[in-house]
Design a protein around this motif. Structure first.
Motif, PDB file in Angstrom:
ATOM      1  N   MET A   1       0.825  -1.201   0.000  1.00 22.74           N
ATOM      2  CA  MET A   1       0.000   0.000   0.000  1.00 22.74           C
ATOM      3  C   MET A   1       0.866   1.262   0.000  1.00 22.74           C
ATOM      4  SD  MET A   1      -2.922   1.329  -0.191  1.00 22.74           S
ATOM      5  CE  MET A   1      -3.985  -0.105   0.034  1.00 22.74           C
ATOM      6  N   GLN A   2       1.981   1.216   0.703  1.00 20.70           N
ATOM      7  CA  GLN A   2       2.887   2.360   0.670  1.00 20.70           C
ATOM      8  C   GLN A   2       3.315   2.687  -0.750  1.00 20.70           C
ATOM      9  OE1 GLN A   2       6.070   1.151   3.253  1.00 20.70           O
ATOM     10  NE2 GLN A   2       5.268   2.281   5.003  1.00 20.70           N
ATOM     11  N   LEU A   3       3.738   1.686  -1.458  1.00 19.95           N
ATOM     12  CA  LEU A   3       4.223   1.918  -2.811  1.00 19.95           C
ATOM     13  C   LEU A   3       3.100   2.354  -3.726  1.00 19.95           C
ATOM     14  CD1 LEU A   3       6.679   1.878  -4.587  1.00 19.95           C
ATOM     15  CD2 LEU A   3       6.283  -0.536  -5.048  1.00 19.95           C
ATOM     16  N   LEU A   4       1.926   1.771  -3.563  1.00 23.19           N
ATOM     17  CA  LEU A   4       0.794   2.162  -4.395  1.00 23.19           C
ATOM     18  C   LEU A   4       0.391   3.607  -4.137  1.00 23.19           C
ATOM     19  CD1 LEU A   4      -1.073   1.042  -6.557  1.00 23.19           C
ATOM     20  CD2 LEU A   4      -2.644   0.315  -4.746  1.00 23.19           C
TER      21      LEU A   4
ATOM     22  N   VAL B   1       2.788   5.878  -5.860  1.00 25.36           N
ATOM     23  CA  VAL B   1       2.490   6.005  -7.293  1.00 25.36           C
ATOM     24  C   VAL B   1       1.336   6.973  -7.504  1.00 25.36           C
ATOM     25  CG1 VAL B   1       1.729   4.756  -9.343  1.00 25.36           C
ATOM     26  CG2 VAL B   1       3.413   3.723  -7.813  1.00 25.36           C
ATOM     27  N   TYR B   2       0.282   6.836  -6.714  1.00 28.36           N
ATOM     28  CA  TYR B   2      -0.853   7.759  -6.835  1.00 28.36           C
ATOM     29  C   TYR B   2      -0.404   9.207  -6.631  1.00 28.36           C
ATOM     30  CZ  TYR B   2      -4.148   3.837  -6.649  1.00 28.36           C
ATOM     31  OH  TYR B   2      -4.854   2.711  -6.931  1.00 28.36           O
ATOM     32  N   TYR B   3       0.468   9.413  -5.657  1.00 29.85           N
ATOM     33  CA  TYR B   3       0.951  10.768  -5.380  1.00 29.85           C
ATOM     34  C   TYR B   3       1.755  11.313  -6.559  1.00 29.85           C
ATOM     35  CZ  TYR B   3       3.910  14.397  -3.295  1.00 29.85           C
ATOM     36  OH  TYR B   3       4.580  15.559  -3.040  1.00 29.85           O
ATOM     37  N   LEU B   4       2.631  10.503  -7.122  1.00 30.78           N
ATOM     38  CA  LEU B   4       3.441  10.974  -8.246  1.00 30.78           C
ATOM     39  C   LEU B   4       2.585  11.252  -9.469  1.00 30.78           C
ATOM     40  CD1 LEU B   4       6.496   8.552  -7.886  1.00 30.78           C
ATOM     41  CD2 LEU B   4       6.324  10.929  -7.134  1.00 30.78           C
ATOM     42  N   VAL B   5       1.540  10.463  -9.640  1.00 26.26           N
ATOM     43  CA  VAL B   5       0.674  10.651 -10.814  1.00 26.26           C
ATOM     44  C   VAL B   5      -0.004  12.009 -10.778  1.00 26.26           C
ATOM     45  CG1 VAL B   5      -1.474   9.836 -11.862  1.00 26.26           C
ATOM     46  CG2 VAL B   5       0.347   8.206 -11.308  1.00 26.26           C
ATOM     47  N   GLN B   6      -0.427  12.452  -9.594  1.00 29.90           N
ATOM     48  CA  GLN B   6      -1.187  13.701  -9.541  1.00 29.90           C
ATOM     49  C   GLN B   6      -0.308  14.946  -9.508  1.00 29.90           C
ATOM     50  OE1 GLN B   6      -1.665  15.815  -6.562  1.00 29.90           O
ATOM     51  NE2 GLN B   6       0.097  14.792  -5.624  1.00 29.90           N
ATOM     52  N   LEU B   7       1.014  14.771  -9.486  1.00 34.20           N
ATOM     53  CA  LEU B   7       1.896  15.934  -9.497  1.00 34.20           C
ATOM     54  C   LEU B   7       1.904  16.577 -10.878  1.00 34.20           C
ATOM     55  CD1 LEU B   7       5.000  14.738  -7.440  1.00 34.20           C
ATOM     56  CD2 LEU B   7       3.249  16.352  -6.735  1.00 34.20           C
TER      57      LEU B   7
ATOM     58  N   PRO C   1      -6.361  -6.654   1.615  1.00 35.99           N
ATOM     59  CA  PRO C   1      -5.136  -5.902   1.387  1.00 35.99           C
ATOM     60  C   PRO C   1      -4.598  -6.137  -0.018  1.00 35.99           C
ATOM     61  CG  PRO C   1      -4.677  -7.863   2.674  1.00 35.99           C
ATOM     62  CD  PRO C   1      -6.171  -7.806   2.509  1.00 35.99           C
ATOM     63  N   VAL C   2      -3.746  -5.197  -0.439  1.00 36.77           N
ATOM     64  CA  VAL C   2      -3.090  -5.329  -1.737  1.00 36.77           C
ATOM     65  C   VAL C   2      -1.990  -6.368  -1.605  1.00 36.77           C
ATOM     66  CG1 VAL C   2      -1.808  -4.129  -3.527  1.00 36.77           C
ATOM     67  CG2 VAL C   2      -3.619  -2.942  -2.287  1.00 36.77           C
TER      68      VAL C   2
END
Length: 1933
Positions: free
Chosen positions: A443-446, A449-455, A502-503
């Motif tokens: 979940m941390q890594l996912l 990724v979500y955070y980097l995508v919205q930058l 969980p993922v």
């Protein structure tokens, strides 16, 4: 980079290595010795060790390798083969010194355990039933969760006491463990040892090593890598975790081994709380698994090993020659490195400035394991990618990197963030919430990724953002558990985990790819099959092939390992990678890299390229051409623009500029309020019971102001001090202040500071009565610890200087030094380890509270929050702006020159823009397109502003260049351009360097002298404030601003070059604080900004074809409001960047020449303005426009704006083709200083900083405020609450105190290690406030009022009243005319008549005592005051306390510490309670008193035996002539004055021995004992708790006489006569403060020439003088005069008087045996007693040559008695008329003693009982056996009924009344018939009860002459249980 030094020889000499290797080989059992040359190569993991100066890392590394374990078949450990020294014990259970260590043997023995150590039990294989006791440093033991144990070992032997074992191997030898395998603390230290209730040492809980047992490690050997087998059952086959197999994998498959190596664990970081470290399988999921399936018994992991494992005694391993994961970490080690070692985010150097990107705490270690083949970094990667990729290590293993390592940057910050996020569940687990699990790795890594995508494309990832995302995600997934934890409800069964699936590892790559699919390739996900190595190789291949050109982030995931993942994230975007890589540089590395680029000529190509960006192809050619053309007469354009500047300065009749004035040095209300708050805090320190500051012992104030090493700040502070007048006010200097004298009080913290500071400390030691205030201004600067100074400074003596000076032991321990830290940015001083108490913080007050102005100021402060609000409000043109043209050009050049630091590129570009702008304004219009709108605006206003002022006042442009070499380059370049443009006298260029002063050309110095009316020809400006009105560009260099103030003429603050990578709160606010400003409060700045004259030309509108620039800087109102343009996205990589811009505004330029037809339009948008309908904080994104069409549309919008007067109010324009000023401008414009008082400067920021400052959270708090507060601190936890905008300064301080910890290089880092529970320094304060608010003036004002207060503390208000009724003295022929007599002559004194008149001024309103000899004045003579003047404040005088004075509890000087019981020998509990009983017939019962006698005063008493029954108080002999002590015991009755009573007689007695007894009531005993622990106390019985002073006097006298009898009996047995025992005692008020003696000068005995003077003397002098008087035992009462400044010579001419004595009396208890004080009295009891003594025929003597001063004390004493109603709801005030009532009435009873009610009623309403006595001195009231105050208008005549008493002759007196108060048997009917009364005279009989009242009337036959009525009976308004007094009135027949 990483292992870039691999393969280079170490500096260790070859012979030393050879010797070590041979020795190790001889000890080794291996067949093949270790190669010598393998030790001669530098290894990565040793870099940190060498820098940290410790060798523990090597040993820890070896221990960690050995943790793999050795099976029984492996070679024996060389450490085991060490021979035991001869004579040493080898017995099991004993140490080598022969001491028993077995728990069963020494469990009851006392064991010395050092601080920080714990007792643990070690298991020995040879003694399975015993535990061996060891003392181990708890830092090397795990916490309750099995984590946070430092690697290594530190322990002591509890048997022999040997200390300092640094290796467990060595320790195991010493305690004879006799192991067959490698000793490991995890295996053999098993239990904590605790003491039971009986104090015996017993086995405690198991030591939880679980965090270390399952670390998967690999032992590196020459034969290659090995496999790891973590078995769950030792008897079974080694398998993976069978209960949770990884998807798609075989549970039996062996997990690949990892490269071994210790985490980079700095020993000094042990105090920093850190999260657990998981490598390989040691993930939270596996920990939970082990909790669910625990093994049968704790077993150490048995790791397979191969023969040939290196022993601990051998040399270190040799690594690959590539980048290794054990490279030095990013922890703050306190020692910098040069720029040669490229920063990787894990540089060994001090990171004084944290990174801008993934920024977070680096206090924990990061992955150290690597697997697989090394990954080769391609050659020319930087050249191909135009940026260095930044690789953030994530989860799991990270491969080796080798090859072109200089082109990549590797950082552990993301790994740190991941590990910190695992720590959130610890608190919940400890409280029983066992199901609360940390967020999973998947979940941390996912989420990442979500955070980097919205930058966005222009955004940089921030660690704070990611931490908050993790926190929110974890909270949302565990809401139920969190609520249950918060409610703290006990549960038998924990709740089940949430049902959300969980993922998994198998799903993660697919979900990550799905998330990245929507971002247009901004994020690219690479999935690996085997290891991260293949993913990294794939990424490098894609980069080289150019397939990641649009990708900013590459996420590499490897989910092949069993139930665990490996990951890393690479930042490949050019913009982001450049910022992130540069952010990982320390300040020293940044400066060195920039200097290297400048020195080595690497910037030449950049300079050449930038110079070609002009129409001529080379800007220097164009400048030379322009210079040659204008060598002759000045061009018309230049002349026209400057002609109006010099004209008005003619000698006579020159016009004046009303806007130019220098700010007067005055104190504003805010400053005064802060100064008073500072004083209040200092007083609080002094008032506290800790006695850390004794303000009463200081006589004056001195100070020293410490400032940073900035010459301008130094001169600025000198000016403040000189003009504030504080030196004169403190009395430190005389009227003529020279600069050299002022310099003594300001210390610049440079190389020469230590000598001056030592002199300051020496002065503080030599002057203990001077309070020194050490002011540390700009206190956030230089917080480096002196402990790391030698490593950190590398020869720079200035580093760590603050800690060495201000935190030295002398300053901390000096009782007369108060340290005041002053700063605008206090965050680094508000950590968990701070020295400053939160109660000692003073915050600048808010301007408004609840919407109302707190202080009336004529100016409004405009700081950062106001800048942001103004920019976001949309009501005006924004004050914060960014330059999109400049940013676009920097980005483009950054791609072209990827190897140059962006600071170099930005500086070259900005200097080029300034040069082009100056050229465009000076007559080269073709250069307009080669600069930005913002720079052009500044250049135009800089050159044109002087033309608008009659005296040529201009404006200042501040150009901030932090890097000194770049600032010097910018200065040289701009000076060159100015010279070529012939502008040397138009504006000045000033290079502001902290180490140098202000340098200004002669021409401009003459201007400043003329403006400021300075006639001194040698004057030069020394501060920037003195540059007021000067047109100049100030290039301010230096890493940080150091407190320099700027003038009001500052109009532009250009911060485009500040290091945008230094994103910490202090750095940002410090830079933006340069623009802080005071504006006029009459007009809000938001409104004013829209109505002021435009200072620039309209030609700016056509400078570029980038629509965003125009829209953001000069667009009209309608243009700004266009929704179509607002919605366009912004692209900074557009082809229309300034590099390719061309002139496109010709159409507009042609039309703009016409004068406007409408009202002038105001200054407009110089930055992206807020548009209607846009959410505040949203950034407008606009696509750059192209071609003339856009310009035309802009022009049409402008026309609409110009013709609309409702939009903007004024407009000024000038030609777009020539820089000459339009006449219209000169007629309507004003001096630029006019605007200065109404509008703050305009600030230009880098785009990154602008976005950071302008973006806000949900509470409206700018994002910048949530950054790390300072580079010298770090967050204590990632899971912390967010700051809120609603937080006050105090709340923010508490927030940082809880959530930040100092780095090891911080000077407060070791504060908590000092072993003190309270680590705050008691005399240290912190003043914080916004920049430029006037803090200097506030603390200078504080020094003044502190000095005034100290003077006030050395002064006292004493009563200063003239003696009353001087004209009513007895007329007698007898006077004591022996003026020179030192003592009274007994025979002469007996002949003196007694003066009945009361002369004490406090009894001025009391009833006069009349005699037949008193002169009778007129009828009104008795009314000395009007009734309404009764409560007028008594007159006082303020007197400086002399050497001899009595003090209250606030005085604590060194001399009287022992006297006060503050000495260490006399503790509070060292006093004993003794009962003392005696009988007294008048009370009808035995009186029992209690003495509290301190141990130090027991010698004054006699006990039956030591510690036995108290028998008596020792009394001296009359014949004693010793001068060492005072013979008379002093008794001081007191109530309500435990703090303010003057009981400290040490100085008054001049140190002489004396006996002083405080007489206190029982209920006040404890509080008096607390404040006066070393005083003897006499505690009155509880029945006297509500009694008055008469009871205390009565008991003192009776006790003293009883004691006299006891002493006579005791000493008679010793052969001493009873009459030789000293019979005197002193009864003193608790307000007697000083004593004086009168010196007289008589020419002769009867001469008229008489002169006298009064001086302060000690009480010892007076007492010994009186006690030495001849025949003193014949006097009953001795007193002295009350001091008054109005004393007349006639009052002191006669040395002795026979009259009343008060306040301080010396009482002969032997002579007065039969005369008692009235124990019921509250007032006038001394007058009553004086009259009794005199009537008994005894002598009262007053020494007129001595006087006593009484201090005015506003609390306690008679004020302690309050008369209130017993009915609680009756809130009305009780008046004296209600103090009596008729018997049996329903009158509301009062809660007060009956006697007090009677006395108060008679004082105010006696005329109701004695109407004929009112103002009738000739007919007084006859008072029998008592004196009661009947008020000032009624006089009394006192007579005694005792036989043989002395009474006045009443033969000729006719009385107007008779007062019989509690008559005894001596008063009979015959006695009363001797006196004559007026007809109608009144009688008042007062008795204890109604029955006594009637018996008295009958016994005295009163009804024969007096008429009584039933209604004339009264009582005091008491309830029956309070025993009221009853009285009967009657009339004389």
């Amino acid at each position: 980079m990483g292992n870039s030094y691999a393969g280079q020889l170490k500096t260790t000499r070859f012979e030393e290595v050879l010797h070590s290797s041979i020795e190790a080989s001889l000890r080794s059992s291996q067949l093949v010795p270790r190669p010598i040359f393998s030790q001669l190569y530098l290894e990565a993991e040793q870099q940190l060790s060498s820098l940290e100066g410790g060798s523990r890392m090597d040993n820890e590394d070896e221990e960690e390798e050995a943790e793999g374990g050795l099976d029984s078949s492996s070679a024996p450990n060389p450490c085991q083969l060490h021979p035991v020294p001869d004579g040493c014990c080898t017995m099991d259970g004993f140490c080598q010194a022969g001491k028993d260590l077995r728990l069963t043997s020494i469990s009851s023995d006392p064991i010395d355990v050092p601080a920080g150590f714990l007792l643990v039990g070690a298991k020995s294989p040879s003694l399975p039933d015993h535990l061996l006791v060891c003392a181990v440093d708890k830092r090397f033991l795990p916490d309750d969760n099995g984590h946070n144990a430092l690697l290594g070992f530190s322990g002591n032997c509890v048997g022999c006491g040997k200390k300092g074992f640094c290796y467990f191997t060595e320790f195991s030898h010493h305690i004879n463990l006799k192991l067959a395998s490698q000793p490991k603390k995890q295996k053999h230290l098993k239990y904590y040892l605790v003491r039971n209730a009986q104090g015996a040492l017993t086995k405690g809980p198991l030591i939880c090593w679980k965090g270390s047992e399952f670390r998967s490690r690999q032992t590196s050997a020459r034969t290659g890598s090995i496999s790891v087998f973590p078995p769950l059952d030792s008897s079974g086959a080694p398998t993976a975790f069978p209960s949770e197999p990884a998807p798609g994998t075989n549970p039996g498959v062996l997990v690949g081994a990892q490269q071994a190596g210790p985490p980079s664990d700095h020993p000094s970081l042990s105090a920093v709380p850190g999260p657990p470290i998981f490598n390989g399988r040691d993930s939270p999921k596996h920990q939970q698994l082990m909790k669910k399936n625990p093994p049968a018994a704790p077993r150490p992991p048995a790791l397979a090993c191969i023969p040939g494992v290196l022993s601990n005694s051998g040399p270190p391993k040799k690594r690959h020659k590539g980048w290794s994961p054990e490279s030095p970490s990013a922890v703050d080690t306190g020692c910098p490195t040069g720029a040669g070692v490229r920063a990787k985010g894990e540089s060994a150097g001090v990171s004084c400035l944290p990174p801008a990107g993934f920024l977070g705490p680096t206090s924990v270690t990061f992955p150290v394991a690597a697997s697989g083949e090394p990954v080769s970094v391609p050659d020319n990667l930087l050249k191909i990618c135009k940026a260095r990729p930044v690789i953030f290590k994530g989860h799991g293993n990270f491969p080796y990197l080798c090859g072109n390592l200089s082109d990549v940057v590797v950082s552990p910050l993301l790994y740190t963030c991941y590990q910190n996020s695992q720590s959130v569940s610890r608190a919940y687990e400890q409280c029983g919430a066992t199901t609360v699990q940390p967020i999973s790795e998947e979940m941390q890594l996912l989420l990442t990724v979500y955070y980097l995508v919205q930058l966005a494309a222009d955004q940089v990832p921030l660690m704070e953002d990611l931490e908050q995302i993790f926190l929110r995600s974890w909270r949302e997934s565990h809401l139920t558990e969190i609520r249950q934890y918060q409610q703290a409800q006990p549960q038998l069964f924990p709740p089940m985990p949430s049902a959300a699936a969980p993922v998994t590892s198998a799903q993660l790559p697919w979900l990550a790819g799905l998330a990245a699919s929507s971002c247009n390739d901004s994020v690219h996900v690479i999935q690996c099959a085997y290891s991260l190595a293949e993913g990294l190789s794939e990424m490098f291949r894609l980069l080289v092939e150019g397939k990641l050109a649009k990708t900013n982030y590459v996420v590499i995931i490897c989910a092949c390992r069993n139930a665990a993942i490996d990951s890393c994230i690479a930042v490949t975007g050019k913009y982001q990678a450049r910022i992130l890589s540069e952010s990982l540089l320390s300040p020293a590395e940044y400066q060195q890299e920039v200097s290297t680029e400048l020195v080595t000529g690497r910037v030449d190509s950049l300079g050449a390229f930038v110079s070609t960006l002009c129409p001529e192809g080379d800007i220097d050619i164009l400048l030379d051409k322009f210079h040659q053309e204008n060598q002759g007469p000045m061009s018309s354009s230049t002349a026209a623009s400057s002609g109006s500047q010099a004209a008005p300065v003619d000698g006579s009749g020159a016009p004046v500029c009303t806007s130019y004035y220098l700010e007067p040095c005055s104190v504003r209300p805010f400053q005064l309020a802060v100064a008073q708050k500072l004083l209040s805090h200092v007083c609080s320190i002094a008032d506290s019971s800790t006695q850390n500051l004794d303000l009463g012992s200081f006589e004056k104030v001195d100070f020293l102001i410490c400032i940073p090493p900035s010459e301008v700040t130094y001169q600025q502070t000198l000016c403040h001090v000189r003009h504030s007048g504080v030196l004169l006010e403190l009395g430190l200097e005389k009227e003529q202040l020279t600069k050299q004298r002022v310099e003594q009080y300001v210390l610049k913290l440079d190389a020469g500071a230590q000598g001056r500071f030592k002199a300051f400390l020496q002065n503080s030691l030599q002057n203990p009565h001077t309070l020194y205030v050490l002011i540390h201004d700009h206190a956030h600067w230089d917080l480096v610890s002196s402990a790391v100074h030698n490593l950190y400074s590398q020869g720079d003596p200035g580093v760590g200087l603050v800690d060495r000076l201000l935190n030295c032991r002398e300053v901390k321990e000096a009782p007369n030094i108060v340290t005041l830290h002053v700063t605008s940015f206090p965050y680094a001083l508000q950590t968990q380890h701070t020295l400053i108490s939160p109660y000692n913080e003073i915050h600048w007050p808010a301007s408004y509270s609840s919407g109302a102005a707190m202080y009336h100021e004529n100016k409004k402060y405009f700081g950062l929050s106001q800048f942001i609000e103004s920019t976001l409000s949309g009501h005006s043109l924004p004050l914060l702006r960014y330059d999109s043209s400049f940013e676009a050009m920097v980005t483009a050049l950054g791609k072209k020159f990827p190897r140059l630091h962006s600071a170099v590129i930005r500086t070259f570009v900005l200097v080029q823009h300034y040069a082009a702008a100056l050229m465009a304004v000076s007559g080269l219009p073709q250069m307009k397109n080669h600069t930005s709108v913002e720079t052009l605006e500044m250049a135009q206003n800089l050159l044109h502003a002087p033309a608008r002022c009659p005296r040529g006042h201009g404006l200042m442009v501040l150009l901030r260049v932090p890097c000194a070499p770049l600032a010097a380059m910018a200065y040289q370049r701009l000076a060159h351009v100015r010279a070529r443009l012939a502008l040397e006298e138009r504006f000045e260029i000033i290079l502001g360097n902290p180490s140098t002063g202000v340098t200004v050309g002669k021409h401009f110095v003459r201007q400043l002298q003329m403006w400021q009316n300075i006639e001194d020809a040698t004057w030069r400006p020394q501060t920037y404030l003195e540059l007021e009105g000067l047109s100049c560009i100030l290039i301010l260099s230096g890493a940080d601003p150091l407190g320099e103030s700027l003038p009001r003429s500052l109009r532009y603050c250009d911060l485009r070059l500040i290091n945008s990578s230094c994103l910490v709160r202090t750095a940002l606010e410090q830079e933006l604080g340069l623009a802080a400003y005071f504006v006029s409060s009459e007009a809000p700045p938001e409104k004013v900004a829209t109505s002021e004259a435009l200072e620039s030309d309209a030609e700016k509108l056509s400078s570029t074809d980038n629509e965003e620039e125009e829209l953001g800087t000069e667009g009209s109102t309608s243009d700004r409001r266009s929704p179509v343009k607002r919605e366009r996205p912004c692209s900074q990589d557009s082809a229309s960047s300034p590099l390719s811009s061309r002139a496109s505004g010709s159409a507009l330029a042609g039309e703009a020449m016409a004068p406007p037809t409408g009202p002038p339009q105001g200054e407009q948008g110089r930055s992206p303005p807020c548009q209607e309908g846009r959410v505040p904080g949203e950034k407008p994104r606009n696509r750059p426009g192209q071609g003339p069409a856009v310009a035309t549309s802009r022009h049409s919008s402008l026309q609409v704006a110009v013709t609309s007067s409702s939009q903007l109010s004024s407009w000024s324009s000038s030609s777009s083709t020539a820089p000459t000023a339009d006449p219209f401008v000169l007629q309507t414009s004003q001096c630029s200083l006019t605007k200065a008082c109404r509008q703050p400067p305009i600030v230009f920021l880098p785009k990154l900083v602008y976005d950071m400052v302008m973006s806000t959270d949900s509470s409206g708090l700018p994002k910048a405020a949530s950054l790390l507060p300072s580079p010298s601190v770090m967050w204590a936890s990632s899971f912390r609450p967010m700051l809120s905008k609603t937080m006050t300064s105090t709340e923010q301080s508490l927030y940082y105190r809880q959530w930040t910890v100092p780095r090891p290089s911080h000077m407060d880092y070791g504060n908590r290690a000092e072993g003190r529970g309270d680590s705050f320094h008691p005399r240290r304060l912190l003043l914080s406030g916004p920049p430029k608010t006037g803090k200097t003036g506030a603390y200078l004002q504080f020094l003044g009022i502190l000095s005034r207060m100290l003077i006030r503390l050395t002064e006292v208000d004493v009563y200063d009243e003239e003696e009353a009724h001087i004209g009513l003295r007895e007329e007698s022929d007898w006077h004591y005319l022996q003026f020179s007599d030192a003592w009274p002559d007994l025979e002469l004194f007996r002949k003196l008549p007694f003066d009945y008149i009361i002369h004490d001024p406090k009894y001025e309103d009391a009833s006069l005592i009349c005699t037949h000899t008193a002169s009778v004045p007129n009828e009104d003579g008795g009314a000395s005051r009007k009734p309404e003047d009764l409560y007028v404040r008594r007159q006082t005088a303020r007197i400086r306390l002399p050497k001899y004075a009595a003090y209250n509890t606030y005085h604590h000087c060194e001399q009287c510490q022992q006297y006060m019981g503050l000495h260490s020998r006399y503790q509070l509990y060292e006093s004993t309670l003794h009962a003392f009983a005696f009988s007294y017939s008048m009370l009808g019962e035995e009186i029992q008193l209690h003495f509290i006698i301190p141990k130090s005063k027991e010698h004054h008493f006699v006990f039956s035996q030591p510690g036995g029954q108290l028998e008596s108080m020792r009394l001296p002999l009359v014949t004693d002539k010793s001068q060492e002590y005072i013979k008379s015991p002093t008794f001081t009755p007191t109530t309500g004055r435990h703090e303010h009573g003057l009981f400290n007689l040490y100085h008054a007695m001049d140190g002489a021995s004396h006996l002083h007894v405080l007489v206190v009531k029982e209920y006040e005993m404890a509080i008096y004992k607390k404040y006066w622990p070393n005083h003897i106390m006499l505690v009155l019985p509880s029945i006297f708790n509500s009694a008055g002073v008469g009871a205390a006097h009565f008991l003192i006298k009776e006790l003293s006489y009883h004691n006299l009898e006891l002493e006579r009996s005791r000493q008679e047995e010793l052969g001493i006569k009873p009459q030789d025992i000293w019979p005197f005692i002193v009864i003193s008020d608790d307000s007697c403060v000083m004593w004086n003696a009168v010196d007289v000068d008589c020419a002769g005995e009867r001469s008229r020439e008489f002169s006298w003077s009064e001086r302060n003397v000690s009480l010892k002098h007076i007492m010994q003088h009186i006690e030495a008087a001849p025949n003193i035992t014949h006097y009953a009462l001795i007193g002295m005069r009350k001091w008054s400044s109005k004393t007349r010579a006639s009052q002191v001419r006669e040395p002795f008087s026979r009259c009343h004595v008060h306040d301080f009396v010396i009482l002969n208890v032997d002579l007065t045996q039969n005369v008692q004080y009235n124990q019921n009295r509250f007032t006038c009891d001394d007058v009553d007693f004086n009259l009794r003594v005199h009537s008994a025929g005894l002598l009262l003597c007053r020494f007129n040559r001595f006087s006593v001063m009484k201090k005015q004390i506003a609390v306690g004493g008679h004020r302690s008695f309050h008369i209130t109603s017993k009915v609680p709801e009756n809130a009305t005030a009780v008046v004296p008329a209600q103090y009596i009532c008729a018997p049996d009435s329903k009158h509301a009873f009062l809660a007060a003693p009956a006697q007090l009610l009677l006395e108060k009623f008679l004082q105010h309403h006696s005329h109701r009982f004695f109407p004929l006595s009112l103002k009738n001195l000739g007919h007084p009231v006859l008072s029998v056996d008592c004196y009661l105050n009947l008020g000032p208008q009624v006089s009394v005549c006192y007579v005694s009924s005792r036989p043989h008493s002395l009474n006045v002759s009443c033969r000729d007196l006719v009385f107007s009344g008779l007062l019989l108060y509690l008559c005894d048997s001596f008063v009979g009917a015959g006695f009363l018939k001797k006196f004559h009364f007026l007809k109608g005279a009144t009688l008042c009989v007062i008795c204890q009860d109604r029955n006594s009242l009637r018996q008295t009337v009958v016994r005295l036959e009163l009804e024969e002459e007096w008429q009584f009525r039933l209604r004339d009976e009264f009582q005091t308004a008491n309830a029956a249980e309070d025993r009221p007094l009853f009285f009967l009135t009657g009339r004389h027949i």
